[in-house]
Write a protein that holds these residues in place. Structure first.
Motif, PDB file in Angstrom:
ATOM      1  N   ARG A  13       0.850  -1.169   0.000  1.00  0.00           N
ATOM      2  CA  ARG A  13       0.000   0.000   0.000  1.00  0.00           C
ATOM      3  C   ARG A  13       0.895   1.230   0.000  1.00  0.00           C
ATOM      4  NH1 ARG A  13      -4.652  -1.777   4.176  1.00  0.00           N
ATOM      5  NH2 ARG A  13      -5.657   0.165   3.662  1.00  0.00           N
ATOM      6  N   VAL A  14       0.413   2.252  -0.675  1.00  0.00           N
ATOM      7  CA  VAL A  14       1.220   3.452  -0.857  1.00  0.00           C
ATOM      8  C   VAL A  14       0.513   4.653  -0.239  1.00  0.00           C
ATOM      9  CG1 VAL A  14       2.276   2.577  -2.976  1.00  0.00           C
ATOM     10  CG2 VAL A  14       0.198   3.924  -3.123  1.00  0.00           C
ATOM     11  N   PRO A  15       1.281   5.687   0.100  1.00  0.00           N
ATOM     12  CA  PRO A  15       0.647   6.925   0.560  1.00  0.00           C
ATOM     13  C   PRO A  15      -0.292   7.432  -0.532  1.00  0.00           C
ATOM     14  CG  PRO A  15       3.015   7.003   0.909  1.00  0.00           C
ATOM     15  CD  PRO A  15       2.734   5.773   0.092  1.00  0.00           C
ATOM     16  N   SER A  16      -1.384   8.007  -0.117  1.00  0.00           N
ATOM     17  CA  SER A  16      -2.407   8.387  -1.082  1.00  0.00           C
ATOM     18  C   SER A  16      -2.401   9.868  -1.406  1.00  0.00           C
ATOM     19  CB  SER A  16      -3.780   8.005  -0.540  1.00  0.00           C
ATOM     20  OG  SER A  16      -4.783   8.390  -1.463  1.00  0.00           O
ATOM     21  N   LEU A  17      -2.795  10.162  -2.632  1.00  0.00           N
ATOM     22  CA  LEU A  17      -2.992  11.526  -3.083  1.00  0.00           C
ATOM     23  C   LEU A  17      -4.476  11.911  -3.053  1.00  0.00           C
ATOM     24  CD1 LEU A  17      -0.506  11.548  -6.096  1.00  0.00           C
ATOM     25  CD2 LEU A  17      -0.159  12.484  -3.797  1.00  0.00           C
ATOM     26  N   LEU A  18      -5.298  11.105  -2.362  1.00  0.00           N
ATOM     27  CA  LEU A  18      -6.723  11.400  -2.263  1.00  0.00           C
ATOM     28  C   LEU A  18      -6.925  12.780  -1.635  1.00  0.00           C
ATOM     29  CD1 LEU A  18      -9.640  10.317  -2.634  1.00  0.00           C
ATOM     30  CD2 LEU A  18      -9.484   9.436  -0.292  1.00  0.00           C
ATOM     31  N   ASP A  19      -7.814  13.544  -2.211  1.00  0.00           N
ATOM     32  CA  ASP A  19      -8.147  14.870  -1.698  1.00  0.00           C
ATOM     33  C   ASP A  19      -8.449  14.766  -0.199  1.00  0.00           C
ATOM     34  OD1 ASP A  19      -9.596  17.181  -0.884  1.00  0.00           O
ATOM     35  OD2 ASP A  19     -10.452  17.435  -2.878  1.00  0.00           O
ATOM     36  N   PRO A  20      -7.761  15.534   0.642  1.00  0.00           N
ATOM     37  CA  PRO A  20      -7.980  15.464   2.088  1.00  0.00           C
ATOM     38  C   PRO A  20      -9.429  15.734   2.497  1.00  0.00           C
ATOM     39  CG  PRO A  20      -5.999  16.725   1.618  1.00  0.00           C
ATOM     40  CD  PRO A  20      -6.672  16.455   0.297  1.00  0.00           C
ATOM     41  N   ALA A  21     -10.154  16.519   1.713  1.00  0.00           N
ATOM     42  CA  ALA A  21     -11.561  16.779   2.023  1.00  0.00           C
ATOM     43  C   ALA A  21     -12.399  15.509   1.872  1.00  0.00           C
ATOM     44  CB  ALA A  21     -12.107  17.891   1.129  1.00  0.00           C
ATOM     45  N   ILE A  22     -12.044  14.671   0.915  1.00  0.00           N
ATOM     46  CA  ILE A  22     -12.732  13.384   0.740  1.00  0.00           C
ATOM     47  C   ILE A  22     -12.240  12.396   1.783  1.00  0.00           C
ATOM     48  CG2 ILE A  22     -13.072  11.414  -0.806  1.00  0.00           C
ATOM     49  CD1 ILE A  22     -12.816  13.424  -3.159  1.00  0.00           C
ATOM     50  N   ALA A  23     -10.930  12.309   1.961  1.00  0.00           N
ATOM     51  CA  ALA A  23     -10.345  11.374   2.928  1.00  0.00           C
ATOM     52  C   ALA A  23     -10.902  11.615   4.330  1.00  0.00           C
ATOM     53  CB  ALA A  23      -8.824  11.490   2.918  1.00  0.00           C
ATOM     54  N   GLY A  24     -11.097  12.858   4.680  1.00  0.00           N
ATOM     55  CA  GLY A  24     -11.604  13.197   5.993  1.00  0.00           C
ATOM     56  C   GLY A  24     -13.028  12.764   6.244  1.00  0.00           C
ATOM     57  N   ARG A  25     -13.756  12.476   5.201  1.00  0.00           N
ATOM     58  CA  ARG A  25     -15.155  12.048   5.338  1.00  0.00           C
ATOM     59  C   ARG A  25     -15.296  10.540   5.513  1.00  0.00           C
ATOM     60  NH1 ARG A  25     -18.630  14.310   0.604  1.00  0.00           N
ATOM     61  NH2 ARG A  25     -20.254  13.425   1.920  1.00  0.00           N
ATOM     62  N   LEU A  26     -14.267   9.765   5.177  1.00  0.00           N
ATOM     63  CA  LEU A  26     -14.373   8.305   5.177  1.00  0.00           C
ATOM     64  C   LEU A  26     -14.259   7.711   6.578  1.00  0.00           C
ATOM     65  CD1 LEU A  26     -12.058   7.485   2.139  1.00  0.00           C
ATOM     66  CD2 LEU A  26     -14.565   7.631   2.157  1.00  0.00           C
ATOM     67  N   THR A  27     -15.078   6.707   6.834  1.00  0.00           N
ATOM     68  CA  THR A  27     -14.970   5.896   8.046  1.00  0.00           C
ATOM     69  C   THR A  27     -14.452   4.539   7.615  1.00  0.00           C
ATOM     70  OG1 THR A  27     -16.844   7.041   9.047  1.00  0.00           O
ATOM     71  CG2 THR A  27     -16.228   4.917   9.995  1.00  0.00           C
ATOM     72  N   ARG A  28     -13.205   4.250   7.977  1.00  0.00           N
ATOM     73  CA  ARG A  28     -12.536   3.037   7.515  1.00  0.00           C
ATOM     74  C   ARG A  28     -12.607   1.954   8.579  1.00  0.00           C
ATOM     75  NH1 ARG A  28     -10.353   7.563   6.948  1.00  0.00           N
ATOM     76  NH2 ARG A  28      -9.617   8.450   5.005  1.00  0.00           N
ATOM     77  N   ASP A  29     -12.456   0.689   8.152  1.00  0.00           N
ATOM     78  CA  ASP A  29     -12.366  -0.412   9.109  1.00  0.00           C
ATOM     79  C   ASP A  29     -10.964  -0.445   9.709  1.00  0.00           C
ATOM     80  OD1 ASP A  29     -10.697  -1.716   7.264  1.00  0.00           O
ATOM     81  OD2 ASP A  29     -12.137  -3.289   6.787  1.00  0.00           O
ATOM     82  N   ALA A  30     -10.695  -1.432  10.564  1.00  0.00           N
ATOM     83  CA  ALA A  30      -9.397  -1.519  11.242  1.00  0.00           C
ATOM     84  C   ALA A  30      -8.231  -1.659  10.267  1.00  0.00           C
ATOM     85  CB  ALA A  30      -9.401  -2.688  12.228  1.00  0.00           C
ATOM     86  N   ALA A  31      -8.502  -2.177   9.061  1.00  0.00           N
ATOM     87  CA  ALA A  31      -7.455  -2.339   8.045  1.00  0.00           C
ATOM     88  C   ALA A  31      -7.324  -1.106   7.148  1.00  0.00           C
ATOM     89  CB  ALA A  31      -7.747  -3.579   7.196  1.00  0.00           C
ATOM     90  N   GLY A  32      -8.108  -0.058   7.424  1.00  0.00           N
ATOM     91  CA  GLY A  32      -8.035   1.153   6.620  1.00  0.00           C
ATOM     92  C   GLY A  32      -8.842   1.087   5.333  1.00  0.00           C
ATOM     93  N   LEU A  33      -9.836   0.183   5.290  1.00  0.00           N
ATOM     94  CA  LEU A  33     -10.612  -0.053   4.069  1.00  0.00           C
ATOM     95  C   LEU A  33     -12.068   0.377   4.212  1.00  0.00           C
ATOM     96  CD1 LEU A  33      -9.235  -3.618   3.303  1.00  0.00           C
ATOM     97  CD2 LEU A  33      -8.481  -1.451   2.292  1.00  0.00           C
TER      98      LEU A  33
END
Length: 121
Positions: free
Chosen positions: A4-24
């Motif tokens: 897995r690599v560091p992401s370039l996902l827009d921080p405004a979108i990333a901040g909205r996500l609720t991920r599981d324990a594996a980050g998915l």
């Protein structure tokens, strides 16, 4: 195997996500015109970034521990039409134009391959 690599996902979108324990986040995939549910995949921030920026559905394979673009090996491409986040921010709805079967078994939908379960009345 790719890491897995560091992401370039827009921080405004990333901040909205609720991920599981594996980050998915679960990604429910639906045919855009018929609304048929085709499959469920998993995305981390980078897979979502790649999906949003390329127009091709990209997932994180939990079994292979690598990114995969749907159709790169099978030819059964998913052209992304839209991406939506559910109210709890822990699932995505990806509408696609599916080329060929979506399931690795060769069925149109993974839910055709899995079959119906009987319910108690």
């Amino acid at each position: 195997m790719s890491a897995r690599v560091p992401s370039l996902l827009d921080p405004a979108i990333a901040g909205r996500l609720t991920r599981d324990a594996a980050g998915l986040v679960a990604a429910v995939v639906q045919q855009h015109d018929t609304r048929e549910v085709l499959m469920v995949g998993w995305m981390d921030d980078e897979a979502l970034h790649r999906t949003l920026t390329t127009g091709r559905a990209t997932y994180w394979s939990r079994s292979r521990q690598e990114y995969w673009v749907k159709g790169d090996t099978s030819g059964h491409v998913q052209h992304v039409k839209s991406v939506a986040l559910d109210c709890d921010a822990d699932a995505l709805l990806i509408t696609v134009d599916q080329v060929g079967p979506a399931c690795h078994t060769g069925e149109r939908s993974c839910f055709d391959a899995g079959g119906r379960l009987d319910t108690l009345s």
